[in-house]
Write an enzyme that holds these catalytic residues in place. Sequence first.
Site, PDB file in Angstrom:
ATOM      1  N   HIS A   1       6.517   7.558 -10.274  1.00 51.16           N
ATOM      2  CA  HIS A   1       5.304   8.194 -10.812  1.00 51.16           C
ATOM      3  C   HIS A   1       4.320   8.525  -9.679  1.00 51.16           C
ATOM      4  CE1 HIS A   1       2.046   8.671 -13.930  1.00 51.16           C
ATOM      5  NE2 HIS A   1       1.314   8.424 -12.854  1.00 51.16           N
ATOM      6  N   GLU A   2       3.991   7.509  -8.894  1.00 51.93           N
ATOM      7  CA  GLU A   2       3.016   7.723  -7.817  1.00 51.93           C
ATOM      8  C   GLU A   2       3.556   8.686  -6.761  1.00 51.93           C
ATOM      9  OE1 GLU A   2       0.147   6.963  -8.511  1.00 51.93           O
ATOM     10  OE2 GLU A   2       0.601   5.533 -10.096  1.00 51.93           O
TER      11      GLU A   2
HETATM   12 ZN    ZN Z   1      -0.670   9.045 -12.585  1.00 50.70          ZN
END
Ligand code: ZN
Length: 682
Positions: A471-472
């Site tokens: 995600h990051e």
């Molecule tokens: Zn995010």
Amino acid sequence: MNTEDNPLLSMSGLPPFSRLRPEHVVPAIEHIIADNLKQVDTMLAANSHYTWENLVQPLEDMDERLDRVWSPVSHMNSVVNTEALRETHNDCLPKLSHYGTAMGQNVTLFNAYRSIADSDEYQKMDIAQKKIIDNALRDFHLSGVDLPEDKKARFKTIQEELSNLTSKYENNLLDATNTWQKIITDEAVLSGLPESARALAKQTAEQKEIDGWVFNLEFPSYIAVMTYADDQTLRKEVYTAYATRASDQGPHAKQWDNSPLMEDILRLRQESAQLLGFDNYPQRSLATKMAATTTQVLDFLNDLAVRSLPIAKKDYNELETFARDECNATMLDTWDIAYYSEKLRQKKYNITQEELKPYFPDDHVIGGMFKVVGRLYGITIKAVEGIDTWHDDVRFYEIRDNKNELCGQFYLDLYARPHKRGGAWMDECISRQRRGQELQTPVAYLTCNFSPPIGDDPALLTHDEVVTLFHEFGHGLHHMLTKIDYPAVAGTSGVAWDAVELPSQFMENWCWQREALDLISGHYQTGKPLPQDMYEKLLAARNFQAGMQMVRQLEFALFDFRLHMEYDPDDKFDIYGLLDEIRDQVAVIKPPSFNRFAHGFSHIFAGGYAAGYYSYKWAEVLSADAFSKFEEKGIFDSETGKHFLQTILEQGGSREPMELFVEFRGREPTIDALLRHNGLVA
Ligand code: ZN
């Protein structure tokens, strides 16, 4: 201090973290602000005909210079927090806020921008330049440029106060999280906890020279107790400490109480929105977002709630029946939910996060993730040694394209530790910018709070942590692969907040694909990828309690939006009363009355998600639908990857998100893929 001796003012390239001292911060910020203000006055006086070259570009450069200096300061304040740093950071907040509003309320400057927008030059500008000018005009209004003098002054004061209050809120939460710990000397109390959690608690105790095991409120420690500890008293104690952080309740009641700050923040946000002519703060929030109206947002959330509540109820009934019939639990308290859920998950799918961990040693996962994006976007990533950072755990990498040109670089700070803010996030260190022939490539900070390595073993990630990392990294790629040369709309800058989670949530999908897992997973002892039977179990368990997860997110989103919409300072507003009302409508779990969730909801009180938490779900419509194209074409289809790179990642904030999405997908988004991925349709 002499400005030449201040490393913050003589920076070129990466920040010299080891040389940055708290005493450098205020002089540097004051110097740049004063310099910028003087330069603006000079520019406005020197010209009568304003152009991109004589006005906008210099202003962009000034902003960029300030961001470059502030970025490492604010980052270090988040990840290696100290009293001295916090103090100097807080000293700067009113100065920065004051400066921001002074620029935003400068009528001469506003008129200069307007004259450019009305000129022939504007018609000939590229899309990114036009967007910068359009955004600037919008933001002048949102800074109160049209207000009479007294209201302008009031608006400026409010912005300053808000910046102080939100920072205090975050600090209270950090202090409350750091202070509490639970020392255990009787090993019997650890029953149920897996070896990794025990070892982490032991290591934490040793670092503090304490006998036994130490548990704290950092996420890896907290979540292990809630999920595995057989001892209900221990679970209740840890839950109580966690759920009452920075509040009037719990073991440190009133010591770092955020209650008055929350009231003030809500009141001032509302007042500032009304000063600008909005009915309420959510209307102000939407002025810069993809969603058009407050009704549209509420309808979207309520519709999802109607669809998911029956499934959430079924999830909960199943859990209750299981706990009663198979574990003799007569009733479920909040601190029992994760514990029995894990038992039920094991029974249904015969798989635990613990069993998966040996397959996800961090180095292997990171290497696999680089291969995944290598295949998708034709980039290569490799580690660079000898870079000056803020902590020994931090790694540094560079990204090159298929012509071996440098695209961007990033710091990766993976593990939880004291004095580091919780959660995971991407932040900008340097933005892409072109000055003449010279190209400045972007640099990102990727920050997580995973379990650190224990003893001589590598850090082993849970599959949840792998998803978080992807995600990051998705946010990071958005920042680093941009081809836009103006910082204001390069990468994630200038992207509507409710579209900014598209690239990040999009990346998560690869963590569930067999072909990708062959690259990401590798047992830390044997190197073998995740076995097929475990993969099938992982997949089967993917939507375990998906209904409950969905309504929980909707509860947060509705609470955030309605709280900002309905807050009334004259009415002794009952924040938790509203939360209860929303829970009656959408939740299946009702926490105990001492729960102070909102006192730790820093996303909305201290972060950028005020009247914007709905953004996660909003963007998930986009990310799920974007991924569905890869489901159709193949998850490593390089044409589709290249298309996503060119239409979404490279474009940054230079164009409207809907326009970019349609260009990628060939049509407007539909909610179907989100419902399907979450198991909300047959
Ligand atoms: Zn995010």
